[in-house]
Design an enzyme around this catalytic site. Structure first.
Site, short mmCIF file in Angstrom:
data_model
loop_
_atom_site.label_atom_id
_atom_site.label_comp_id
_atom_site.label_asym_id
_atom_site.label_seq_id
_atom_site.Cartn_x
_atom_site.Cartn_y
_atom_site.Cartn_z
N LYS A 213 -2.09 -1.58 -3.87
CA LYS A 213 -2.98 -0.42 -3.86
C LYS A 213 -2.15 0.85 -3.96
O LYS A 213 -1.17 0.96 -3.22
CB LYS A 213 -3.76 -0.44 -2.56
CG LYS A 213 -4.65 0.74 -2.33
CD LYS A 213 -5.29 0.64 -0.98
CE LYS A 213 -5.97 1.96 -0.71
NZ LYS A 213 -6.09 2.29 0.66
N LYS B 87 0.86 -1.19 0.00
CA LYS B 87 0.00 0.00 0.00
C LYS B 87 0.89 1.24 0.00
O LYS B 87 1.64 1.48 0.95
CB LYS B 87 -0.90 -0.01 1.24
CG LYS B 87 -1.77 1.23 1.33
CD LYS B 87 -2.77 1.14 2.46
CE LYS B 87 -3.56 2.44 2.60
NZ LYS B 87 -4.51 2.38 3.70
C1 PBG Z 1 -7.65 3.39 5.40
C2 PBG Z 1 -7.85 3.30 3.94
C3 PBG Z 1 -7.63 4.29 2.96
C4 PBG Z 1 -8.08 3.73 1.75
C5 PBG Z 1 -8.50 2.43 2.03
N1 PBG Z 1 -8.33 2.18 3.37
C6 PBG Z 1 -7.15 5.67 3.07
C7 PBG Z 1 -5.76 5.94 3.42
O1 PBG Z 1 -4.92 5.06 3.58
O2 PBG Z 1 -5.50 7.14 3.60
C8 PBG Z 1 -8.12 4.43 0.42
C9 PBG Z 1 -9.11 3.90 -0.56
C10 PBG Z 1 -9.39 4.76 -1.73
O3 PBG Z 1 -8.75 5.81 -1.97
O4 PBG Z 1 -10.30 4.40 -2.48
N2 PBG Z 1 -6.36 3.50 5.86
#
Ligand code: PBG
Length: 327
Positions: free
Chosen positions: A247, A194
């Protein structure tokens, strides 16, 4: 002219093109993210993500009817709690928003597969994904909270957990908590690779989870790196991740491909809010055809090696698969 190899021979008709497709898509691979909000009778449009809504638990049924019709049967829950505090205690309350959504869904729509995002940023007053020590997110202090959140989701009926906080060691700690409490069969889909990404902004507006100060660069990955993602995947798998996720998706197809080549567990990709919002905005301005662009970019994610896709376009994609337009 005589020519042994003519690529166009297999491109001559839709039947032929569909016969020789290298990438096959299935509705079974699609997950739809759902924002659930405390309150009653709420279906509130999300300004940053046209076509997406925040639902109160009592309104989830109408959403489910709709997605089931398209062939999507899996949801990933995000919660907007009533109150926030520094420890994000709303994330593990027995009557918390995710827990209520899980209970409602299990009772009324058992055909919907229930996945939860295990994180703290929607629940903490500071908007970070963990417990603060000064202005730093304290990795080891955060771990027991994540285990507590995971366990509360399991108890409320989650069928898969997706930790997205990016603390080191969380998969192991969550696996241990689940296994010590008879949830040995509950799988973990870890947000393993991520990135710290600007493509999350529309989501943070939707989930009210923008950090009050600083950014997430000390815990999410630097987008210059790829090997680090492989290392993270190997570690998470060793710690008990059943599925690993990359992601965002579109700007990271190389990473999806590399991870898919290197690991022997299923790979998921999350096509995030910024990807969705860009396509929506460009289509609305008349610069691109929304359906064609979503089809093309969705196939690219599977072609890169993802087996599972989390997408705000999941309903539409399922429809196009059913029509044979893709897949
Ligand atoms: C929670 C989370 C996030 C997303 C998914 N889980 C936000 C982040 O990490 O700031 C982002 C999903 C998206 O942008 O569609 N931590």
């Amino acid at each position: 002219m005589e020519m042994r190899y003519r690529a166009r021979r297999l491109r001559g008709s839709d039947t032929l093109r569909r016969m020789v497709r290298e990438t096959r898509l299935s509705q079974d691979a699609l997950i739809y993210p759902v924002f659930v909000k405390t309150g009653k009778n709420i279906q509130e449009p999300i300004a940053s993500m046209e076509g997406q809504y925040r639902y109160s638990v009592d309104r989830l049924g109408s959403l489910y009817e709709q997605i089931l019709k398209t062939g999507v049967r899996k949801v990933l829950f995000f919660g907007l709690p009533e109150e926030k505090d520094p420890q994000g205690s709303g994330a593990y309350r027995q009557d918390g928003i995710i827990q209520s959504a899980l209970q409602y869904t299990a009772a009324h729509y058992p055909e919907i597969f229930r996945i939860t995002d295990v994180c703290m940023c929607e629940y903490t007053s500071h908007g970070h994904c963990g417990i603060l020590s000064g202005d730093q997110v304290d990795n080891d202090q955060t771990l027991p909270y994540l285990a507590k959140i995971a366990l509360s989701h399991a108890e409320a009926g989650a069928q898969m957990l997706a930790p997205s906080d990016m603390m080191d060691g969380r998969v192991g700690v969550i696996r241990h908590a689940l296994d010590s409490n008879a949830y040995t069969a509950l799988p973990i889909m870890a947000y393993t690779v991520k990135y710290s990404s600007s493509f999350y902004s529309p989501f943070r507006a939707a989930a009210d989870s923008t950090p009050a100060f600083g950014d997430r660069k000390t815990y999410q990955m630097d987008y210059h790196n790829k090997k680090e993602g492989i290392q993270a995947a190997l570690r998470d798998i060793q710690d008990g991740a059943d599925i690993v996720m990359v992601k965002p998706a579109l700007a990271y197809l190389d990473v999806i491909q590399r991870v898919a080549e290197q690991v022997m567990v299923p790979v998921a990709a999350y096509s995030v809010s910024g990807e969705y919002a860009m396509i929506k905005a460009a289509a609305q301005a008349g610069y691109i055809d929304e359906a064609n662009v979503v089809c093309e970019s969705t196939v690219s994610i599977f072609r890169a090696g993802a087996q599972i896709l989390i997408s705000y376009f999941a309903r539409e994609i399922a429809g196009w698969i059913a029509q044979g337009r893709i897949g």
